[in-house]
Structure formats: structure tokens, C-alpha cells
Design a protein around this motif. Structure first.
Motif, PDB file in Angstrom:
ATOM      1  N   SER A 187       5.348  11.729 -15.239  1.00  0.00           N
ATOM      2  CA  SER A 187       4.255  11.416 -14.329  1.00  0.00           C
ATOM      3  C   SER A 187       4.716  10.521 -13.198  1.00  0.00           C
ATOM      4  CB  SER A 187       3.115  10.718 -15.076  1.00  0.00           C
ATOM      5  OG  SER A 187       2.498  11.590 -15.996  1.00  0.00           O
ATOM      6  N   SER A 188       4.138  10.750 -12.023  1.00  0.00           N
ATOM      7  CA  SER A 188       4.381   9.903 -10.864  1.00  0.00           C
ATOM      8  C   SER A 188       3.052   9.499 -10.248  1.00  0.00           C
ATOM      9  CB  SER A 188       5.228  10.627  -9.817  1.00  0.00           C
ATOM     10  OG  SER A 188       6.550  10.825 -10.263  1.00  0.00           O
ATOM     11  N   LEU A 189       3.005   8.262  -9.766  1.00  0.00           N
ATOM     12  CA  LEU A 189       1.849   7.731  -9.073  1.00  0.00           C
ATOM     13  C   LEU A 189       2.283   7.277  -7.696  1.00  0.00           C
ATOM     14  CD1 LEU A 189       0.449   5.516 -11.971  1.00  0.00           C
ATOM     15  CD2 LEU A 189      -0.634   7.595 -11.118  1.00  0.00           C
ATOM     16  N   THR A 190       1.553   7.687  -6.675  1.00  0.00           N
ATOM     17  CA  THR A 190       1.859   7.286  -5.300  1.00  0.00           C
ATOM     18  C   THR A 190       0.706   6.456  -4.767  1.00  0.00           C
ATOM     19  OG1 THR A 190       3.161   9.285  -4.912  1.00  0.00           O
ATOM     20  CG2 THR A 190       2.405   8.074  -2.979  1.00  0.00           C
ATOM     21  N   MET A 191       0.970   5.184  -4.491  1.00  0.00           N
ATOM     22  CA  MET A 191      -0.058   4.317  -3.922  1.00  0.00           C
ATOM     23  C   MET A 191       0.176   4.155  -2.424  1.00  0.00           C
ATOM     24  SD  MET A 191      -0.922   0.289  -4.353  1.00  0.00           S
ATOM     25  CE  MET A 191      -1.923   0.352  -5.825  1.00  0.00           C
ATOM     26  N   THR A 192      -0.887   4.368  -1.673  1.00  0.00           N
ATOM     27  CA  THR A 192      -0.884   4.069  -0.248  1.00  0.00           C
ATOM     28  C   THR A 192      -1.732   2.826  -0.040  1.00  0.00           C
ATOM     29  OG1 THR A 192      -0.699   6.424   0.281  1.00  0.00           O
ATOM     30  CG2 THR A 192      -1.402   4.963   2.048  1.00  0.00           C
ATOM     31  N   ALA A 193      -1.114   1.788   0.531  1.00  0.00           N
ATOM     32  CA  ALA A 193      -1.806   0.515   0.690  1.00  0.00           C
ATOM     33  C   ALA A 193      -1.768   0.073   2.148  1.00  0.00           C
ATOM     34  CB  ALA A 193      -1.170  -0.552  -0.199  1.00  0.00           C
ATOM     35  N   PRO A 194      -2.846  -0.512   2.647  1.00  0.00           N
ATOM     36  CA  PRO A 194      -2.885  -0.946   4.045  1.00  0.00           C
ATOM     37  C   PRO A 194      -2.365  -2.373   4.246  1.00  0.00           C
ATOM     38  CG  PRO A 194      -5.033  -1.219   3.073  1.00  0.00           C
ATOM     39  CD  PRO A 194      -4.164  -0.664   2.001  1.00  0.00           C
ATOM     40  N   VAL A 195      -1.824  -2.978   3.193  1.00  0.00           N
ATOM     41  CA  VAL A 195      -1.326  -4.353   3.269  1.00  0.00           C
ATOM     42  C   VAL A 195       0.081  -4.387   2.701  1.00  0.00           C
ATOM     43  CG1 VAL A 195      -3.647  -5.335   3.087  1.00  0.00           C
ATOM     44  CG2 VAL A 195      -2.293  -4.944   1.013  1.00  0.00           C
ATOM     45  N   PRO A 196       0.902  -5.362   3.086  1.00  0.00           N
ATOM     46  CA  PRO A 196       2.257  -5.465   2.527  1.00  0.00           C
ATOM     47  C   PRO A 196       2.208  -5.742   1.023  1.00  0.00           C
ATOM     48  CG  PRO A 196       2.051  -6.791   4.517  1.00  0.00           C
ATOM     49  CD  PRO A 196       0.664  -6.373   4.145  1.00  0.00           C
ATOM     50  N   LEU A 197       3.099  -5.095   0.280  1.00  0.00           N
ATOM     51  CA  LEU A 197       3.173  -5.251  -1.165  1.00  0.00           C
ATOM     52  C   LEU A 197       4.492  -5.887  -1.550  1.00  0.00           C
ATOM     53  CD1 LEU A 197       1.829  -1.746  -2.305  1.00  0.00           C
ATOM     54  CD2 LEU A 197       0.522  -3.862  -2.018  1.00  0.00           C
ATOM     55  N   THR A 198       4.446  -6.704  -2.592  1.00  0.00           N
ATOM     56  CA  THR A 198       5.649  -7.281  -3.178  1.00  0.00           C
ATOM     57  C   THR A 198       5.849  -6.650  -4.547  1.00  0.00           C
ATOM     58  OG1 THR A 198       5.308  -9.378  -2.036  1.00  0.00           O
ATOM     59  CG2 THR A 198       6.794  -9.388  -3.934  1.00  0.00           C
ATOM     60  N   CYS A 199       6.971  -5.986  -4.749  1.00  0.00           N
ATOM     61  CA  CYS A 199       7.240  -5.271  -5.999  1.00  0.00           C
ATOM     62  C   CYS A 199       8.250  -6.042  -6.844  1.00  0.00           C
ATOM     63  CB  CYS A 199       7.775  -3.871  -5.714  1.00  0.00           C
ATOM     64  SG  CYS A 199       6.601  -2.822  -4.818  1.00  0.00           S
ATOM     65  N   SER A 200       7.904  -6.270  -8.109  1.00  0.00           N
ATOM     66  CA  SER A 200       8.796  -6.975  -9.016  1.00  0.00           C
ATOM     67  C   SER A 200       8.392  -6.679 -10.450  1.00  0.00           C
ATOM     68  CB  SER A 200       8.734  -8.482  -8.755  1.00  0.00           C
ATOM     69  OG  SER A 200       9.535  -9.188  -9.678  1.00  0.00           O
ATOM     70  N   ASP A 201       9.383  -6.324 -11.277  1.00  0.00           N
ATOM     71  CA  ASP A 201       9.164  -6.121 -12.714  1.00  0.00           C
ATOM     72  C   ASP A 201       8.017  -5.157 -13.004  1.00  0.00           C
ATOM     73  OD1 ASP A 201      11.232  -7.896 -13.319  1.00  0.00           O
ATOM     74  OD2 ASP A 201       9.874  -9.617 -13.216  1.00  0.00           O
ATOM     75  N   GLY A 202       7.950  -4.077 -12.249  1.00  0.00           N
ATOM     76  CA  GLY A 202       6.950  -3.050 -12.499  1.00  0.00           C
ATOM     77  C   GLY A 202       5.584  -3.334 -11.933  1.00  0.00           C
ATOM     78  N   GLU A 203       5.427  -4.423 -11.178  1.00  0.00           N
ATOM     79  CA  GLU A 203       4.136  -4.789 -10.598  1.00  0.00           C
ATOM     80  C   GLU A 203       4.236  -4.819  -9.079  1.00  0.00           C
ATOM     81  OE1 GLU A 203       0.853  -8.433 -10.795  1.00  0.00           O
ATOM     82  OE2 GLU A 203       3.001  -8.861 -11.031  1.00  0.00           O
ATOM     83  N   ALA A 204       3.210  -4.295  -8.415  1.00  0.00           N
ATOM     84  CA  ALA A 204       3.057  -4.448  -6.970  1.00  0.00           C
ATOM     85  C   ALA A 204       1.889  -5.390  -6.731  1.00  0.00           C
ATOM     86  CB  ALA A 204       2.813  -3.107  -6.296  1.00  0.00           C
ATOM     87  N   ALA A 205       2.131  -6.465  -5.968  1.00  0.00           N
ATOM     88  CA  ALA A 205       1.104  -7.479  -5.754  1.00  0.00           C
ATOM     89  C   ALA A 205       0.898  -7.695  -4.267  1.00  0.00           C
ATOM     90  CB  ALA A 205       1.501  -8.782  -6.433  1.00  0.00           C
TER      91      ALA A 205
END
Length: 598
Positions: A153-171
Motif C-alpha cells: 500500500s501507498s499513501l500520497t498526502m498533498t499538503a498546503p503547508v511545509p511538512l517536517t518528516c521524521s521517524d515515520g511522522e509528518a508534522a
């Protein structure tokens, strides 16, 4: 953070799956491929199970509601600095309307954040954990998106704000002011499937989905009491329907406990014949009979040739029969109520009540099954034949006992129901010899039930032959027309069940049941109507209806002392019970029942 209360969740649906979002803006459950597929978020069952929350950074108060006649949810957060909303929805196939909605939904979850007043600081945490929390996704930023891949499975997130990715989390942290809108889109697809996520209208990404739900709701006009309640509850049932096949799942979740800390935690994301037939009755009540032939066609296909074997009681949403149960050891369970189960061993059981429930639904919808297809006729004949030969046998009963088979009274009564309705169909189902054989079995079953089901020491019909235990399923006797509710013994049984199993109108199935079973509570309403106590029945109905959560959703059970919702959620049985009870309370002449013809 601990588990949200079960009643804190709202339902999102798209005709193939469901997501649950709590009052704090956290999506804690989503199985995007279909209802019974592996999850990508399951914080519902373990704090480590994956989530996606969007909420204010500061303390907040919440109010929320569905956009009218839809399963698109708007949550409004109010802080000391202003107000912002998050509107959540699973996307229907663009342009689909009416009975076609949800049959080819794209697997896309949309969250629209809008500023109201002031400036509100927001925080987002996106932490997918695929395959029931077993896999931490690998997050890859790509051209304004984040792709999470783990196995198939794949998930594609489109976000209108900058994301910080670390250890499997986007914040992310961001603010919204008056009139500002930020749209987040999460699309699921198989890892090895080419093709971009479905395109959406940037100006109103959930508008077409809302119109799709409304187009379905507007096809139906319910003429009875409590029309707004009925309209909403039928919409919830539609949300629990796998639209590609017509199968109705018992609930959107697995393993939510009947008792906190208990182990009666089962997977309800499957289609039971019992739920199917009761759903058809609710759809008939709500003036949605057009689904009848399609849904009966699905049942005929799923059951197939019976050939003397017990009729299967449940299926996967596309008709799968092997639903072998296994435990997910990596999840601790809701509020540490383990085990977490996937699959349900009830598929192996003999449950004779389903014979009568399906046949009764067919009789209720007989005008819409004319002409009757050969497949449906063969199915109904097989049900009648099996009732004629099997009504004497013990079974697991409608509560799916896992210890031993017994001679459950409700199973016997519903075998009688199957035979009674088959005889009413007459030559549409059988010839003179068939009708005579079914009539002989029906009459013998009735005599046996009246003799062996009554317990003189208790002063009531009890749950099983030879038992001294009351069981709320016995309330089905007058509901299916086996006995008038005004019969002396039946009236005594109803009164004793209400006295010993009811707490402020909420009815347990038996005396050791950990909480009240919502469907049984609505059965009591129905029985009170049949005894002529319409005003008391209406008061009881309104008391039970008021136990729904703020979005009008019911779990399987309710703790009568605390009002806490327990069991899988939302539960089709509970919503069916409300719809049918509302109709029984309707004063219109066409709502009146005659014994033997519900």
C-alpha cells in the motif's frame, strides 16, 4: 494520549470503507481498500497504531455536525484567539449520484481547514502505521507531496503547508485567519498500481461528495414519525454498505469491547445475513425499496447452492465465506481490552434464526421481488426446506454462543417464521406438496415452542428450552407474529423481561450481559406498541434515541449506569432498531400490523 471514548467518534464513509475521527480532530481508524482490509490508521486500538490529527495548538472547545444529508463532518474549534473548522470526508466517485454513489470510490480522504474569526494556530501530525500497526511507513517528500509506502500500500498526502518528516511522522504548524482555507488530501493506492490520485475541485473539494450523498437521501421519502431521525439513521446504514456488492457490514470496526478489560472483542466488518435482512426492513420503512432486488441478488450469489448444508450466516463484503479468525498481537486493544481479532469464527456456526430473517425480509418486500428471479426463488425455497428439516436442531443462536449449541427459543421461532412466510408466498415458491410439507413442519414447530419454550417456574418464555434464564431475543415472538403481544403468557414475558433486564429503558440481552444492547431496547419499544401502550413506548423510544452520541451514532451496547458506548461502532443493528421502532410508533393506518404479517 489515551483512547478517546467510543462515543467521541464520527463516521466517514465512501461506499467501500469507513474512517473514524474523534472530537479532537484525530482520524484514528481507516481501512482504505474496503471495510475489512488492513488499516492504515488504528490508534483506536492502540496508541501506537497510527493517526492523523489536525487541531488547534491552544486549548479549545468543540462543536460538530454533519453537513445536511451527508456523511461529511465539520468540526468547529473555538480557542481564546479565534475559531477555525476542519471539514472531513471520504470522497465519492466524482459525478456519481443516487443509487450509483460509492460503487467506484477512489480511496481519497480530504480535510479542509478554514479560518473563522481571529487567528488560530494549528498543529498537524500524520503518522500512518499500515497493516494494523505492523509497518511504519517510509515517508518520501516529492514535489509538494509526501508518499508513504509500506509493502503493498501507498499513501500520497498533498499538503498546503511545509511538512517536517521524521521517524515515520509528518508534522506541521500553521495558522489560519478569517476566510483562509487549507486543503489536505490523502490518497490510497496499491504500491504497484500506476496512476495519479483522483482529481478534485480545488475550490470545493468535498462539494461533489456532499451532493452525491444528498442525491441518495432525496430519492426517499419517509412518511412516519421522527422523520429527521429516520433519515439520518438510514444514511448511516448506507454508509455501512459496501456499494460494489450491496453487502451491509455489521459495524465499521473490529475488537471494540463489550466490557472494558473484557475479551469479547470481535470483528464486525462483515456481512451477516441477519443484519442484511433487518437492514432491508429498515430500508423498506424509509421508502428505499429499490435496493431490494439488488441486495437479494447479492445474497443469492453469496449463499449459492445450499445442497443440504447449513446456510452460511456471514460473508466477506464480496461474498467470501472463509473468515478464519486470527489475533493481532502487536495491538494492545481499545483501553487495553485484548485480544484484537481479525476475522470471525462465527462463520463456522449454525444459526437457524437467519432462515426466518431472510424469508421475512423477502415477504416484506414481496411486491418488489415480482417477478422473482430464479436465483432468489431457489434461495427462498432452500431456506424453507432447511427450516422444515432443521428447526428441531440445536444451534449457536443469534447471540453466537461459542461454548455449546442449545435449543434457543428465538431460533425455533424464526424457523417457524421462515415456514410461515414460505406458505404465504404460495405457488410463487412451491407446489402443493411443498406447501403441505412446510405447513406440517410449521404447525409442529409452533406446538413444540408453545409447550417447551414456556417455563412455568419463571412465568415466562425463556431463552432456550429447559432454561430458567430470560433472554431479550424472546421479544421477537410478537414482532414476527408468532404470538399476539396481548396473549396472556406473552404479556407476562414482556413484563418480566422489562422488570428484570431493563434499567431506565435500556435492555440487557440476559442478566449477566455487561451492558444494554441497543437493538433489544428498541425491540421493547416495538412490543409495547403491540400491547397498546403507545404513549409509554414513545417515551421509551425518545429516551433510547437520546443515548446516541452528538452525531446521532450508536455503538452496539450502552452502559445503563454511565451512558458509555461499548462494542463496535457504529453498529448497524442499533440504527436499524431505531428506524423500525419509529415506524411502529407511527399513527398512520398503514403502519398497523396484523399478527403474522410484520
Amino acid at each position: 494520549m489515551g483512547n478517546a471514548a467510543i462515543a467521541d467518534y464520527g463516521l466517514l464513509a465512501d461506499g467501500r470503507s469507513a474512517a473514524l475521527v474523534d472530537r479532537k480532530g484525530s482520524i484514528d481508524w481507516w481501512c482504505p481498500e474496503r471495510f475489512d482490509a488492513p488499516s492504515v490508521f488504528c490508534r483506536l486500538l492502540d496508541s501506537r497504531g497510527g493517526h492523523w490529527w489536525i487541531r488547534p495548538t491552544d486549548d479549545f472547545e468543540v462543536r460538530r455536525e454533519y453537513l445536511s444529508d451527508s456523511l461529511v463532518l465539520r468540526t468547529v474549534f473555538t480557542t481564546a484567539y479565534g475559531e477555525a473548522s476542519v471539514t472531513d470526508g471520504l470522497v465519492l466517485e466524482p459525478g456519481s449520484r443516487g443509487h450509483e454513489i460509492g460503487r467506484r470510490s477512489p480511496g481519497v480522504l480530504v480535510r479542509v481547514v478554514e479560518g473563522g474569526s481571529g487567528t488560530v494556530a494549528m498543529t498537524m501530525s500524520y503518522y500512518p502505521r499500515l497493516e494494523y500497526g505492523r509497518r511504519t511507513a517510509y515517508l518520501v517528500p516529492q514535489d509538494g507531496t509526501v508518499v508513504a509506502t509500506a509493502g503493498p500500500s501507498s499513501l500520497t498526502m498533498t499538503a498546503p503547508v511545509p511538512l517536517t518528516c521524521s521517524d515515520g511522522e509528518a508534522a506541521a504548524r500553521f495558522t489560519v485567519g478569517p476566510g483562509e482555507r487549507k486543503t489536505f488530501v490523502l490518497a490510497h493506492r496499491p504500491t504497484y498500481h500506476d496512476g495519479p490520485p483522483a482529481g478534485l475541485d480545488d475550490r470545493d473539494p468535498l462539494g461533489d461528495t456532499v451532493e452525491g450523498w444528498r442525491s441518495w437521501a432525496n430519492l426517499h421519502t419517509y412518511p412516519g414519525r421522527y422523520p429527521e431521525l429516520v433519515r439520518h439513521n438510514v444514511l448511516v446504514l448506507q454508509g455501512l454498505t459496501y456499494q460494489a456488492s450491496g453487502a451491509v457490514v455489521a459495524a465499521a470496526t473490529t475488537s471494540l469491547p463489550e466490557r472494558i478489560g473484557g475479551d469479547r472483542n470481535y470483528d464486525y466488518r462483515y456481512a451477516w445475513l441477519r443484519d442484511f435482512s433487518l437492514t432491508l426492513r429498515a430500508l423498506w420503512v424509509a421508502a428505499c425499496p429499490d435496493e431490494a432486488n439488488r441486495l437479494f441478488g447479492w445474497v443469492a450469489s453469496a449463499v449459492g447452492q445450499v445442497d443440504g448444508e447449513p446456510v452460511p450466516v456471514m460473508f466477506g463484503v464480496e461474498g467470501e465465506r472463509d473468515l478464519t479468525e486470527r489475533r493481532i498481537e502487536t495491538l494492545g486493544g481499545y483501553a487495553d481490552s485484548s485480544p484484537v481479532r481479525v476475522g470471525n469464527e462465527a462463520w463456522r456456526q449454525r444459526q437457524l434464526d437467519v432462515l426466518g430473517e431472510v424469508m421475512d425480509a423477502a415477504w416484506q418486500l414481496r411486491d418488489y421481488l415480482d417477478p422473482m428471479s430464479p436465483e432468489i426463488r431457489d434461495l427462498l425455497r432452500a431456506l424453507a426446506d432447511q427450516a422444515a428439516t432443521s428447526w428441531r436442531d440445536p444451534d449457536a443462536g443469534m447471540w453466537e454462543s461459542r461454548d455449546a449449541d442449545r435449543h434457543y427459543l428465538s431460533s425455533k421461532v424464526l424457523c417457524w417464521t421462515a415456514l410461515d412466510r414460505a406458505i404465504r408466498f404460495g405457488d410463487r415458491l412451491g407446489d402443493a406438496a411443498d406447501l403441505a410439507r412446510w405447513a406440517a413442519a410449521r404447525d409442529e414447530a409452533r406446538e413444540t415452542i408453545l409447550r417447551d419454550g414456556w417455563n412455568a417456574g419463571v412465568g415466562a418464555y425463556t431463552g432456550a428450552f429447559g432454561s430458567d434464564k430470560l433472554d431479550a431475543s424472546v421479544l421477537l415472538m410478537p414482532i414476527v407474529g408468532f404470538l399476539p403481544a396481548t396473549d396472556e403468557r406473552m404479556r407476562a414475558t414482556i413484563a418480566l423481561i422489562e422488570e428484570q433486564l431493563s434499567h431506565d429503558g435500556l435492555l440487557r440481552r440476559w442478566d449477566t450481559d455487561p451492558a444494554a444492547f441497543t437493538l433489544c431496547s428498541f425491540w421493547l419499544v416495538h412490543c409495547l406498541v403491540l400491547t397498546g401502550e403507545r404513549d409509554r413506548a414513545a417515551a421509551l423510544f425518545e429516551r433510547i434515541a437520546a443515548t446516541a452520541n452528538d452525531l446521532g451514532l450508536f455503538a452496539e451496547q450502552i452502559d445503563p449506569d454511565t451512558g458509555e458506548h461499548l462494542g463496535n461502532f457504529p453498529q448497524a443493528f442499533s440504527h436499524i432498531g431505531l428506524v423500525v421502532a419509529a415506524w411502529e410508533l407511527t399513527d398512520a393506518p398503514e403502519a398497523a400490523l396484523t399478527e403474522g404479517e410484520p
